[in-house]
Design a protein around this motif. Structure first.
Motif, mmCIF file in Angstrom:
data_model
loop_
_atom_site.group_PDB
_atom_site.id
_atom_site.type_symbol
_atom_site.label_atom_id
_atom_site.label_comp_id
_atom_site.label_asym_id
_atom_site.label_seq_id
_atom_site.Cartn_x
_atom_site.Cartn_y
_atom_site.Cartn_z
ATOM 1 N N ALA A 140 0.829 -1.210 0.000
ATOM 2 C CA ALA A 140 0.000 0.000 0.000
ATOM 3 C C ALA A 140 0.863 1.260 0.000
ATOM 4 N N LEU A 141 1.890 1.288 0.854
ATOM 5 C CA LEU A 141 2.748 2.474 0.929
ATOM 6 C C LEU A 141 3.483 2.707 -0.386
ATOM 7 N N LYS A 142 3.983 1.651 -0.989
ATOM 8 C CA LYS A 142 4.673 1.810 -2.281
ATOM 9 C C LYS A 142 3.715 2.322 -3.352
ATOM 10 N N ALA A 143 2.498 1.801 -3.349
ATOM 11 C CA ALA A 143 1.510 2.254 -4.332
ATOM 12 C C ALA A 143 1.186 3.730 -4.156
ATOM 13 N N GLN A 144 1.324 4.230 -2.922
ATOM 14 C CA GLN A 144 1.061 5.646 -2.644
ATOM 15 C C GLN A 144 2.313 6.498 -2.766
ATOM 16 N N GLY A 145 3.452 5.884 -3.108
ATOM 17 C CA GLY A 145 4.691 6.636 -3.257
ATOM 18 C C GLY A 145 5.374 6.943 -1.941
ATOM 19 N N ILE A 146 5.024 6.234 -0.885
ATOM 20 C CA ILE A 146 5.615 6.481 0.436
ATOM 21 C C ILE A 146 6.702 5.442 0.680
ATOM 22 N N THR A 147 7.939 5.796 0.402
ATOM 23 C CA THR A 147 9.068 4.870 0.593
ATOM 24 C C THR A 147 10.102 5.432 1.563
ATOM 25 N N LYS A 148 9.888 6.660 2.030
ATOM 26 C CA LYS A 148 10.789 7.258 3.012
ATOM 27 C C LYS A 148 10.071 8.407 3.710
ATOM 28 N N GLY A 149 10.664 8.865 4.825
ATOM 29 C CA GLY A 149 10.103 10.005 5.537
ATOM 30 C C GLY A 149 9.357 9.604 6.799
ATOM 31 N N ARG A 150 8.904 10.610 7.526
ATOM 32 C CA ARG A 150 8.189 10.404 8.781
ATOM 33 C C ARG A 150 6.712 10.123 8.494
#
Length: 461
Positions: free
Chosen positions: A192-202
C-alpha cells in the motif's frame, strides 16, 4: 410410579398433529415493527481529506498509518470482520499527502465484497493472505523480500446461471487478487505504501506496533512516529456525512436519556438504569457506550440504591454508526431544598453564559473560565465545580490533549465551524450529591446548532 410412554404412539401423534397444524401465517399477518429513524444523507466519505492534507503538511508528514479500529473506520469507511470479532490486527489504513493517491484499507480479503457493493464511498482494498506470516525471504543484498505463498479463501461462483450485478462485482473483486495477494499484513502495508509513493520520511502511526510490521519489509527509510493525536486533530472538524450520523445519533441519545429519567423510581439500582437506557437506545437505532447515574465512579451512594431527597446526575453516551451523543441532566425525587435550588440555578446560569460565547475563534480555555466564574459567582462552592469542553465524535474525548513528538506540550483548541463538542458542567460533592447539565452542539459560522434537546436541565420527579 412413573408413567410409561409408548414412543411409537407418541411419535405418531406428533406427526398427526403436525399434519393438522394451521397454515403458515401470511406476511401481512406479521406484527409491524418500529423502524428507527435514518440519517439525512448516506453514502459519503467520513474522513475530512482537506483537513488531513493540511495537517500532514503542517507537521511535515509523508503519510498516515492507522491500526486503531476507530481510525481505520474513519479513514476507509469500512468496519472489517476482524473489528467485529475483536481480533488483534483487524485491519490497517494508509494515506498519502498526495490528493491523487487513494486511501488504502489493508486487511484480509473478506472486506472485498463489502467494498464491491458500492453503497458508500470507501477506500481501496490492499488485501493480504495467510501463509507468509512466518516466512522470511531476502534478496541478494540481504534486504527483506516479500515471501510467496500468501493464500486466502475463495468462494465458488456458478457458471451456469446469470449472476446479479452485485454478484458480478463480487466475482471481479475476488478475481483481482486470486493469483496475487500480499503474503502477510506487513507486506500488505508495504504494498500500500509503495503504491502511494511512500518509501521514506516520517509517517504518523496510531499504534507503534506498526513499526514492527514495517521492519519486516523492504521499507527501511520509512520512520514511524507515534502520532495518535494527529489523526484525532484531523477528526475534530466533521464532514457532511459525519455530521449526518452524529446529528441523528445525538438526538437519539438525548431522547433515550430523557425517556430513561422518566422511567426511574426510588429503589432502583444502577443496573436498572443501564437496562432502561439500553432498551431506549435500541428502539431508536443507537448502541450504548456508557451511562452514569449518581456519583461518577461509584453510582448511588446509599448502598447502590436510588432514594428520594437527593440530587443525582445522569450522563448518557450512545452512538449511531460510531458517532456519539453525549447529554447530562439532573433529577430529584421530592421537593428540592433551597441549597439544591441554588446550585441548580448557578449551574444553569453557567450553561447559558458558556453557550452564549460559542462561535468560531473561541478557545476551550475561554469557555472553561466562563463556566467556572459564572457558577462560583452565583454561589456554587468552588471545590464542587468542574468545567471541561471536549470534542465528541468517534470518541467521547475526540481531541488530542498533547502531541509531544510534534512539539506540542498542551493544546488549547480553538473552535472551528463543524466541530461537534460539549462543555461538561458537573457539580459534585460527596455527602451532598451531584448535578450536571451537558448538551452536544455543532459549531456554526456565528454560534451553535443544538444536537440534542435543550429542555429540562433539572427534572423534579
Amino acid at each position: 410410579m412413573a408413567m410409561k410412554v409408548n414412543r411409537r404412539a407418541a411419535l405418531g401423534g406428533l406427526a398427526a398433529s403436525a399434519l393438522a397444524a394451521p397454515a403458515l401465517a401470511k406476511a401481512a399477518d406479521r406484527p409491524k415493527r418500529h423502524i428507527p429513524p435514518k440519517p439525512e444523507i448516506e453514502g459519503g466519505a467520513l474522513i475530512n481529506k482537506d483537513r488531513a492534507y493540511s495537517v500532514m503538511e503542517e507537521y511535515g508528514l509523508a503519510g498516515l498509518i492507522a491500526l486503531d479500529p476507530i481510525n481505520v473506520y474513519y479513514m476507509t469507511n469500512v468496519r472489517t470482520i476482524g473489528v467485529r470479532f475483536i481480533t488483534e490486527y483487524p485491519g490497517f489504513a494508509t494515506m498519502s499527502p498526495d490528493p491523487d493517491m487513494p486511501i488504502y484499507l489493508v486487511s484480509g480479503s473478506s472486506a472485498a465484497w463489502d467494498i464491491a457493493n458500492r453503497d458508500r464511498e470507501t477506500a481501496e482494498l490492499m488485501p493480504y493472505g495467510y501463509g507468509g506470516w512466518n516466512a522470511a525471504a531476502f534478496n541478494t543484498d540481504g534486504q527483506p523480500e516479500e515471501p510467496t505463498g500468501g493464500t486466502t479463501r475463495h468462494y465458488h461462483f456458478r457458471d451456469d446461471v446469470e449472476l446479479t450485478p452485485r454478484e458480478q462485482r463480487w466475482k471481479a473483486a475476488s478475481d483481482s487478487f486470486r493469483d496475487d495477494i500480499a503474503a502477510s499484513a506487513a507486506w500488505g502495508l508495504a504494498r500500500a505504501l509503495k503504491a502511494q509513493g511512500i518509501t521514506k520520511g516520517r509517517v504518523a502511526v496510531d499504534d507503534m506496533r506498526i513499526a514492527r510490521f514495517l521492519a519486516q519489509t523492504d521499507l527501511p527509510d520509512v520512520e514511524c512516529v507515534d502520532g495518535y493525536g494527529v489523526i484525532q486533530l484531523i477528526r475534530m472538524v466533521k464532514t457532511p456525512q459525519e455530521l449526518a450520523y452524529q446529528k441523528l445519533g445525538s438526538w437519539n441519545n438525548g431522547e433515550a436519556c430523557m425517556a430513561t429519567i422518566n422511567a426511574l423510581e426510588p429503589g432502583m439500582r444502577h443496573t436498572d438504569v443501564e437496562q432502561i437506557f439500553l432498551a431506549e437506545c435500541a428502539i431508536r437505532g443507537n448502541r450504548v457506550n456508557n451511562v452514569i447515574a449518581g456519583m461518577p465512579g461509584g453510582n448511588f451512594p446509599d448502598d447502590g440504591v436510588l432514594v428520594a431527597g437527593k440530587p443525582y446526575l445522569i450522563d448518557c453516551v450512545s452512538n449511531y454508526k460510531g458517532y456519539m451523543g453525549d447529554i447530562a441532566r439532573t433529577f430529584f425525587f421530592g421537593d428540592p431544598p433551597k441549597e439544591v435550588e441554588m446550585r441548580r440555578r448557578a449551574n444553569q446560569l453557567a450553561r447559558e453564559a458558556v453557550f452564549d460565547a460559542i462561535r468560531p475563534g473561541v478557545k476551550y480555555s475561554t469557555l472553561r473560565q466562563i463556566g467556572l466564574d459564572t457558577m462560583i459567582k452565583a454561589g456554587m462552592p468552588a471545590h464542587a465545580v468542574f468545567v471541561t469542553p471536549h470534542s465528541v465524535g468517534l470518541q467521547h474525548d475526540d481531541n488530542p490533549m498533547r502531541m509531544p513528538n510534534f512539539g506540542v506540550d498542551a493544546f488549547d483548541h480553538v473552535l472551528e465551524e463543524n466541530m461537534t463538542l460539549t462543555v461538561d458542567l458537573p457539580y459534585l460533592e460527596v455527602g451532598w450529591g451531584s448535578g450536571h447539565n451537558e448538551d452536544l452542539f455543532r459549531v456554526t459560522k456565528s454560534g451553535y446548532e443544538p444536537y440534542n434537546t435543550e429542555r429540562d436541565p433539572f427534572l423534579v420527579l
